[in-house]
Scaffold this active site. Structure first.
Site, short mmCIF file in Angstrom:
data_model
loop_
_atom_site.label_atom_id
_atom_site.label_comp_id
_atom_site.label_asym_id
_atom_site.label_seq_id
_atom_site.Cartn_x
_atom_site.Cartn_y
_atom_site.Cartn_z
N HIS A 169 0.85 -1.20 0.00
CA HIS A 169 0.00 0.00 0.00
C HIS A 169 0.88 1.24 0.00
CE1 HIS A 169 0.78 -0.49 4.28
NE2 HIS A 169 0.33 0.72 4.52
N ASP A 228 6.07 4.90 4.87
CA ASP A 228 7.01 3.96 5.51
C ASP A 228 7.05 2.61 4.78
OD1 ASP A 228 4.35 3.56 6.54
OD2 ASP A 228 5.19 2.32 8.13
N HIS A 229 6.32 2.49 3.67
CA HIS A 229 6.35 1.28 2.85
C HIS A 229 6.96 1.52 1.47
CE1 HIS A 229 3.58 -1.14 5.51
NE2 HIS A 229 3.49 0.08 6.01
N HIS A 236 4.85 -4.50 10.84
CA HIS A 236 5.21 -3.83 12.10
C HIS A 236 5.36 -4.80 13.28
CE1 HIS A 236 4.91 0.38 10.80
NE2 HIS A 236 3.92 -0.03 10.03
ZN LIG Z 1 0.19 1.76 6.41
#
Ligand SMILES: [Zn+2]
Length: 260
Positions: free
Chosen positions: A60, A64-65, A176
């Protein structure tokens, strides 16, 4: 579980930021990376293991991805990036959705794509039936689930229910390290759940030794993740929603977890 050309297939977590894992899949020569939010630790890992990056898989659009993608494309110009068709990306990529299959030729590894609206509307997961692997981004967490930034509770519950139908032995790779905090929350709801109590002890030991709590399995999540257990009488009783619908229980759990 692994055969033929893939007998050396390995999956290792690259820690990033405060509590992210960037998952690295490799066969000793080539590598794929899931959700590289930061390029630096990925390049360091690839360099030390002498690996060539051939693929990037995006679940997505959150920063942070994806924030490491542009730099990784500069360093590895041949890399092929896969990302959700329902979201917008600045980098070159193959846009995929639930009808699609992703075949990583260099790793001889095939993924089915699963649409998981909820955390974001376009969120997808990558699932290998052959190798029992699930890369599910910020949808399913160890003993928890992602926040609802874009989707509705109904969408997220349906997405989690899809994952709940995967084979119990499926290994669950989340982005996470939230597991211990999620377990503490879950214990407030089901203090008598034996699997959950064991999971707390096991996870606490791992975290005290700085060992990742992940991957999990679908079997473990079904037995101890409250967001997959909305029909549990103990949970319903704990939140004063006896005999309520699963969606009402789910919505209340998500709301309570937001403030836990
Ligand atoms: Zn996210």
């Amino acid at each position: 579980m692994i055969d033929g050309m893939n007998h050396n297939l390995q999956i290792i977590p690259i820690p990033a930021f405060k509590d992210n894992y960037i998952w690295l899949i490799h066969n000793g020569i080539n590598a794929a990376i899931v959700d590289p939010g930061d390029a630096t630790p990925v390049i360091d890992a690839l360099t030390s293991l002498k690996l060539t990056l051939t693929n990037i898989l995006i679940t997505h659009h959150h920063h942070d991805h994806i924030d490491g993608v542009a730099e990784l494309i500069e360093v590895f110009p041949q890399v092929r990036v896969y990302a959700p068709a329902l979201e917008q990306y600045d980098f070159d990529h193959v846009a995929i959705t639930e009808q699609d299959t992703v075949y990583l030729e260099n790793l001889n590894l095939t993924f089915a794509v699963i649409d998981l609206p909820g955390h974001t509307l376009g969120h997808i997961a990558y699932y290998s039936n052959q190798h029992q692997l699930l890369f599910c981004g910020d949808t399913l967490f160890g003993a928890g689930c992602g926040r609802l930034f874009e989707g509705t509770p109904t969408q997220m519950l349906r997405s989690l229910q899809k994952l709940a139908t995967l084979p119990p032995t499926t290994n669950v790779y989340c982005t996470h390290e939230y597991t211990l905090h999620n377990i503490n929350f879950a214990l407030t709801l089901e203090p008598n759940n034996i699997t959950l109590i064991k999971r707390y002890k096991n996870t606490r030991e791992k975290r005290e030794s700085n060992v990742p709590s992940l991957p999990s399995t679908i079997e473990l999540e079904l037995a101890s993740n409250p967001f997959l257990r909305c029909s549990s009488k103990e949970i319903q009783s704990s939140i004063q929603l006896k005999n309520a619908s699963e969606i009402d229980v789910f919505s209340k759990l998500r709301e309570l977890r937001n403030h836990y």
